[in-house]
Write a protein that holds these residues in place. Sequence first.
Motif, mmCIF file in Angstrom:
data_model
loop_
_atom_site.group_PDB
_atom_site.id
_atom_site.type_symbol
_atom_site.label_atom_id
_atom_site.label_comp_id
_atom_site.label_asym_id
_atom_site.label_seq_id
_atom_site.Cartn_x
_atom_site.Cartn_y
_atom_site.Cartn_z
ATOM 1 N N ALA A 79 0.807 -1.222 0.000
ATOM 2 C CA ALA A 79 0.000 0.000 0.000
ATOM 3 C C ALA A 79 0.841 1.273 0.000
ATOM 4 C CB ALA A 79 -0.972 -0.013 1.181
ATOM 5 N N PRO A 80 1.849 1.413 0.871
ATOM 6 C CA PRO A 80 2.630 2.664 0.813
ATOM 7 C C PRO A 80 3.420 2.812 -0.469
ATOM 8 C CG PRO A 80 3.591 1.118 2.390
ATOM 9 C CD PRO A 80 2.278 0.548 1.980
ATOM 10 N N ALA A 100 1.088 4.007 -3.016
ATOM 11 C CA ALA A 100 0.829 5.414 -2.736
ATOM 12 C C ALA A 100 1.960 6.286 -3.263
ATOM 13 C CB ALA A 100 0.642 5.625 -1.234
ATOM 14 N N ASP A 101 3.204 5.825 -3.119
ATOM 15 C CA ASP A 101 4.327 6.580 -3.672
ATOM 16 C C ASP A 101 4.167 6.777 -5.170
ATOM 17 O OD1 ASP A 101 5.671 6.903 -1.286
ATOM 18 O OD2 ASP A 101 6.952 5.151 -1.553
ATOM 19 N N GLY A 127 -0.584 8.054 -5.107
ATOM 20 C CA GLY A 127 -1.474 8.730 -4.173
ATOM 21 C C GLY A 127 -2.870 8.163 -4.297
ATOM 22 N N GLN A 181 -7.082 3.816 -2.067
ATOM 23 C CA GLN A 181 -6.979 2.370 -2.276
ATOM 24 C C GLN A 181 -8.032 1.681 -1.408
ATOM 25 O OE1 GLN A 181 -2.944 0.851 -1.670
ATOM 26 N NE2 GLN A 181 -2.124 2.897 -2.094
ATOM 27 N N TYR A 219 0.776 7.676 10.081
ATOM 28 C CA TYR A 219 -0.500 7.719 9.389
ATOM 29 C C TYR A 219 -1.632 7.830 10.412
ATOM 30 C CZ TYR A 219 2.273 5.502 5.619
ATOM 31 O OH TYR A 219 3.225 5.191 4.680
ATOM 32 N N THR A 225 -5.075 7.193 6.604
ATOM 33 C CA THR A 225 -4.716 8.305 5.726
ATOM 34 C C THR A 225 -3.286 8.740 6.023
ATOM 35 O OG1 THR A 225 -5.661 9.920 7.267
ATOM 36 C CG2 THR A 225 -7.068 9.148 5.474
ATOM 37 N N ARG A 266 0.541 10.518 3.816
ATOM 38 C CA ARG A 266 1.095 11.208 2.654
ATOM 39 C C ARG A 266 2.375 10.509 2.244
ATOM 40 N NH1 ARG A 266 0.304 16.117 0.209
ATOM 41 N NH2 ARG A 266 2.013 16.769 -1.140
ATOM 42 N N PHE A 318 -2.824 10.077 0.431
ATOM 43 C CA PHE A 318 -3.490 8.830 0.087
ATOM 44 C C PHE A 318 -4.398 8.398 1.234
ATOM 45 C CE2 PHE A 318 0.236 7.421 2.385
ATOM 46 C CZ PHE A 318 -0.239 6.380 3.173
ATOM 47 N N THR A 319 -5.367 7.569 0.857
ATOM 48 C CA THR A 319 -6.294 6.973 1.812
ATOM 49 C C THR A 319 -6.383 5.484 1.537
ATOM 50 O OG1 THR A 319 -7.613 8.997 1.994
ATOM 51 C CG2 THR A 319 -8.677 6.939 2.669
ATOM 52 N N LEU A 320 -6.332 4.696 2.599
ATOM 53 C CA LEU A 320 -6.550 3.249 2.512
ATOM 54 C C LEU A 320 -7.871 2.934 3.202
ATOM 55 C CD1 LEU A 320 -3.008 2.008 3.666
ATOM 56 C CD2 LEU A 320 -3.741 2.686 1.357
#
Length: 295
Positions: A56-57, A60-61, A64, A67, A95, A107, A109, A114-116
């Motif tokens: 996930a991170p 996001a990298d 963004g 997800q 987070y 949530t 950055r 980004f939001t999971l």
Amino acid sequence: MGDAFEAGWLELREPVDSESRARPLERLLYERLRDRTRLAVADLGAGTGSNLRHLAPRLADARGGVQHWTLLDADPVLLADVPGRIRTWARARGYAVVPKDAGLEVTGRAEAPFTLDIASQQSDLSADPLPVGRVDLVTGSALLDLVSREWLQAFAARLRDSGAACLIALSYDGQIAWQPQIAGDDEVMRLVNRHQRGEKTFGQALGPDGGAVAAAELESAGFTVETAQAPWRLGPGDQALQQHLHAGWAAAASEAAPHRAEAIRAWLERRMDLLESGQGQVTVGHLDVLALPPD
């Protein structure tokens, strides 16, 4: 190895799993998904959520956005452990974590905010290889060595219909190399591989052939498939993991050849003595499989 799905074992292996994954395949996946601002992910055999914590991170990298993760596993005990593990992981990274009716929202950055959106679902994957609606990405790890050819054929068809990409990491490929070598190493590896091909939850398991068979089935279903080696390289600093791993190998080998149990016990004692004395390295072969649908 003990129970391959026991939470303590999953916790022991998670850092090594994360370090060992094939980064070139991940980069291909991130590039394919880079323009997606919303991403739906189904994680098969999720356990306590290690795939999410790794991927996930990094997703996001690359992009963004939002997800939506659905963590699928048959074991309610492992799924019950997910919220606590996710909270600990997320807070360690700075987070924010908010509970929701169906799971958690995380949530943060990376290169962009980004939001999971995370939900867990108890599912019998042996009965339905992809028990979710349309998703963009299917993930899994330590899975393909457990499944049958018939399961893979059904999975490839379901994945094709979904239009999703797929990354399944760290399926055991049958290769174990020890340093120093001792008497019994070759026999134990051979017996472990025989045990791996036994009847499992998903039928007659493919064992060490699972990754290669999966790649062939997915390619036949129309995917562009890439594979890469993702070996564990364990040294004396991984003593707890090695002890657990060797005990599991000895148990599997003894089940495969009960008449050799005494010799296998002697092999295990020698391996444990080496570990206690600060010696003992082992490389365990794994295969990562990436499948990308047609553009």
